[in-house]
Design an enzyme around this catalytic site. Structure first.
Site, mmCIF file in Angstrom:
data_model
loop_
_atom_site.group_PDB
_atom_site.id
_atom_site.type_symbol
_atom_site.label_atom_id
_atom_site.label_comp_id
_atom_site.label_asym_id
_atom_site.label_seq_id
_atom_site.Cartn_x
_atom_site.Cartn_y
_atom_site.Cartn_z
ATOM 1 N N LYS A 1 1.921 -9.372 16.857
ATOM 2 C CA LYS A 1 2.690 -10.492 16.278
ATOM 3 C C LYS A 1 2.322 -11.797 16.987
ATOM 4 O O LYS A 1 2.122 -12.836 16.377
ATOM 5 C CB LYS A 1 4.189 -10.225 16.400
ATOM 6 C CG LYS A 1 4.690 -9.086 15.530
ATOM 7 C CD LYS A 1 4.426 -9.350 14.058
ATOM 8 C CE LYS A 1 5.010 -8.263 13.174
ATOM 9 N NZ LYS A 1 4.738 -8.505 11.730
ATOM 10 N N ASN B 1 14.141 5.096 14.361
ATOM 11 C CA ASN B 1 14.050 4.579 15.738
ATOM 12 C C ASN B 1 15.180 3.584 16.004
ATOM 13 O O ASN B 1 15.669 3.454 17.103
ATOM 14 C CB ASN B 1 12.711 3.832 15.938
ATOM 15 C CG ASN B 1 11.522 4.771 15.852
ATOM 16 O OD1 ASN B 1 11.473 5.766 16.563
ATOM 17 N ND2 ASN B 1 10.591 4.476 14.964
ATOM 18 N N TYR C 1 2.640 -3.569 19.391
ATOM 19 C CA TYR C 1 3.245 -4.164 18.185
ATOM 20 C C TYR C 1 3.561 -5.642 18.437
ATOM 21 O O TYR C 1 3.157 -6.525 17.688
ATOM 22 C CB TYR C 1 4.524 -3.416 17.797
ATOM 23 C CG TYR C 1 5.374 -4.194 16.825
ATOM 24 C CD1 TYR C 1 6.498 -4.889 17.268
ATOM 25 C CD2 TYR C 1 5.020 -4.279 15.488
ATOM 26 C CE1 TYR C 1 7.261 -5.643 16.392
ATOM 27 C CE2 TYR C 1 5.786 -5.017 14.599
ATOM 28 C CZ TYR C 1 6.899 -5.702 15.064
ATOM 29 O OH TYR C 1 7.648 -6.452 14.188
ATOM 30 N N ASN D 1 0.843 -1.221 0.000
ATOM 31 C CA ASN D 1 0.000 0.000 0.000
ATOM 32 C C ASN D 1 0.870 1.260 0.000
ATOM 33 O O ASN D 1 0.366 2.368 0.042
ATOM 34 C CB ASN D 1 -0.959 -0.001 1.203
ATOM 35 C CG ASN D 1 -0.240 0.195 2.533
ATOM 36 O OD1 ASN D 1 0.998 0.326 2.571
ATOM 37 N ND2 ASN D 1 -0.991 0.212 3.618
ATOM 38 N N ASN E 1 17.379 -8.829 14.896
ATOM 39 C CA ASN E 1 17.536 -7.435 14.454
ATOM 40 C C ASN E 1 18.109 -7.344 13.043
ATOM 41 O O ASN E 1 19.335 -7.340 12.886
ATOM 42 C CB ASN E 1 18.412 -6.677 15.459
ATOM 43 C CG ASN E 1 17.676 -6.403 16.741
ATOM 44 O OD1 ASN E 1 17.223 -7.333 17.423
ATOM 45 N ND2 ASN E 1 17.489 -5.124 17.066
ATOM 46 N N SER F 1 8.299 -11.739 14.990
ATOM 47 C CA SER F 1 9.401 -10.950 15.548
ATOM 48 C C SER F 1 9.850 -11.502 16.885
ATOM 49 O O SER F 1 9.053 -12.061 17.638
ATOM 50 C CB SER F 1 8.922 -9.494 15.730
ATOM 51 O OG SER F 1 9.850 -8.776 16.521
HETATM 52 C C1 WQD Z 1 18.896 -1.851 19.325
HETATM 53 C C2 WQD Z 1 19.768 -1.421 20.490
HETATM 54 C C3 WQD Z 1 18.738 0.234 21.909
HETATM 55 C C4 WQD Z 1 18.649 3.408 18.857
HETATM 56 C C5 WQD Z 1 13.336 -3.218 17.461
HETATM 57 C C6 WQD Z 1 11.981 -3.818 17.605
HETATM 58 C C7 WQD Z 1 11.985 -5.201 17.032
HETATM 59 C C8 WQD Z 1 12.501 -5.181 15.619
HETATM 60 C C9 WQD Z 1 13.875 -4.533 15.550
HETATM 61 C C10 WQD Z 1 10.521 -5.181 14.248
HETATM 62 C C11 WQD Z 1 19.008 -1.265 21.797
HETATM 63 C C12 WQD Z 1 19.967 0.813 21.221
HETATM 64 C C13 WQD Z 1 18.838 2.195 19.516
HETATM 65 C C14 WQD Z 1 19.379 4.548 19.281
HETATM 66 C C15 WQD Z 1 20.448 3.208 20.972
HETATM 67 N N1 WQD Z 1 11.569 -4.526 14.777
HETATM 68 N N2 WQD Z 1 19.726 2.107 20.542
HETATM 69 N N3 WQD Z 1 20.257 4.403 20.323
HETATM 70 O O1 WQD Z 1 14.696 -2.201 19.998
HETATM 71 O O2 WQD Z 1 16.241 -4.207 19.683
HETATM 72 O O3 WQD Z 1 14.252 -3.957 18.236
HETATM 73 O O4 WQD Z 1 13.733 -3.215 16.123
HETATM 74 O O5 WQD Z 1 10.281 -6.358 14.297
HETATM 75 O O6 WQD Z 1 10.661 -5.684 17.071
HETATM 76 O O7 WQD Z 1 11.703 -3.932 18.990
HETATM 77 O O8 WQD Z 1 16.146 -2.416 17.930
HETATM 78 O O9 WQD Z 1 17.654 -0.895 16.741
HETATM 79 O O10 WQD Z 1 15.785 0.094 18.175
HETATM 80 O O11 WQD Z 1 17.748 -0.979 19.288
HETATM 81 O O12 WQD Z 1 21.258 3.108 21.912
HETATM 82 O O13 WQD Z 1 19.245 5.678 18.728
HETATM 83 O O14 WQD Z 1 20.308 -0.120 20.205
HETATM 84 O O15 WQD Z 1 18.658 0.668 23.278
HETATM 85 O O16 WQD Z 1 19.854 -1.687 22.851
HETATM 86 P P1 WQD Z 1 15.345 -3.188 19.095
HETATM 87 P P2 WQD Z 1 16.808 -0.972 17.978
#
Ligand code: WQD
Length: 337
Positions: free
Chosen positions: A152, A197, A148, A32, A178, A124
């Site tokens: 799942k 994010n 989220y 979409n 990841n 996930s």
């Molecule tokens: C990784 C690490 C943060 C950003 C998420 C979803 C998961 C999947 C993958 C969909 C953590 C640290 C992050 C930043 C940081 N998505 N970090 N500064 O949270 O493990 O997983 O994305 O399926 O479902 O939950 O991934 O990349 O956000 O974080 O220090 O600016 O990096 O604290 O330890 P996460 P992330």
């Protein structure tokens, strides 16, 4: 017969479409375009070497789905389409339940009516919630801490019940850890809208000067260097895992949850160092407060994927960072997307 890839223009979907085409599969791409750029479709055709039908359809639109199954000879579905931002899901949970859960129910109803009963689902590692039972195995306790993750887990339950109700159904529930990195060509990669994010795309934007510095969310976790540990896997390894899962649902019935991860965790600071080595660019950072909802450590036991699918991740963290950097630089030059 063709493979319908829902969300096929997204980050993981697009890399999977390229691998499917290169493996000789016929595909039908549905998206979409709420979180994907239309130019990605041309990149998939360029890298996959073949054309394919494209439908700009939302999985909530039943008539649109019915038209696809009436026109195309769909053998199986690889289902990526859905909303996927953890933080956003806390703010707009109803959108997440409607798109991810109702959308999947809609898809499965149209599939069943068309006699198409093979699905590979994008789940996930978030379903493991804040469990400390690492490495996570598929029979580890499930607990979700955000809408989220709950969507799942709900869809996994729905697909298990569907398979139990009709022995003709087969479903692979792939629990991603990841995913990071990009296609070796630099033509496809992770290209989130707005401020990223996730860690890797954020680091990449710091590296090209679009963002000032990385905020490291906490260095007081119970980990070797105090920063969060995650199981990063190359998006192309992940894409190949979907082709193995497709073969599995072609030859097996019932529902199977399968982890797709490397089995190796890296800390935030280890990722920063690997990216600096791959790019030659210093990544400025500051230690910031912990991010709500984050857990200290998350990595997979990938043995079931090896046993059932014959799949394992092969690409190193350095390669993930090098490919992410290559994609980001080509974007800077304006020739990626
Ligand atoms: C990784 C690490 C943060 C950003 C998420 C979803 C998961 C999947 C993958 C969909 C953590 C640290 C992050 C930043 C940081 N998505 N970090 N500064 O949270 O493990 O997983 O994305 O399926 O479902 O939950 O991934 O990349 O956000 O974080 O220090 O600016 O990096 O604290 O330890 P996460 P992330």
């Amino acid at each position: 017969m063709a493979i319908l890839v829902t969300g096929g223009a997204g980050y993981i979907g697009s890399h999977t479409c390229v691998e499917l085409l290169q493996a000789g599969e016929d595909i039908v791409l549905l998206d979409n375009f709420s979180n994907a750029k239309p130019q990605v479709v041309n990149r998939i055709k360029e890298l996959g070497g073949r054309d394919f039908p494209l439908y700009a359809v939302d999985i909530l639109h039943r008539e649109g789905l019915e038209k696809i199954f009436a026109r195309e000879d769909i053998e199986a579905v690889i289902h990526f389409a859905g909303l996927k931002a953890v933080g956003e899901s806390v703010k707009i949970p109803l959108d997440y339940y409607q798109n991810n859960v109702s959308g999947t129910i809609n898809l499965c109803q149209v599939m069943a009516r068309a006699g198409c009963k093979k699905i590979v689902f994008s789940s996930s590692a978030t379903v493991y919630g804040n469990s400390t039972d690492v490495p996570f195995r598929e029979d580890s306790p499930l607990s979700t801490t955000n809408p989220y993750g709950s969507t799942k887990r709900m869809v996994e339950d729905i697909l298990r019940d569907l398979c139990a109700s009709d022995p003709e159904w087969s479903a692979c529930l792939l629990r991603y850890f990841n995913p990071i990195g990009a296609h070796k060509s630099g033509l496809l990669g992770e290209d989130p809208n707005g401020i990223p994010n996730n860690l890797l795309p954020y680091i990449a934007k710091v590296a090209v000067g679009q963002l000032e510095q990385l905020n490291v969310f906490g260095n007081d976790y119970d980990t070797p260097d105090g920063t969060g540990v995650r199981d990063y896997l190359h998006v192309v390894d992940l894409a190949i895992g979907h082709l193995k899962a497709l073969d599995y649902v072609r030859t097996h019935k019932g529902a199977e949850a399968i982890n797709l991860g490397t089995g190796r965790g890296y800390s935030v600071l280890e990722v920063v160092k690997a990216f600096e080595k791959a790019s030659g660019v210093t990544i400025p950072y500051r230690i910031a407060p912990r991010r709500p909802g984050d857990i200290a450590t998350c990595y997979a036991d990938p043995s079931k994927a090896k046993k059932l699918l014959g799949w394992e991740a092969t690409r190193s963290l350095e390669e993930m960072c090098a490919d992410a950097w290559n994609f980001t630089r080509r974007q800077q030059l304006g020739d990626s997307l």
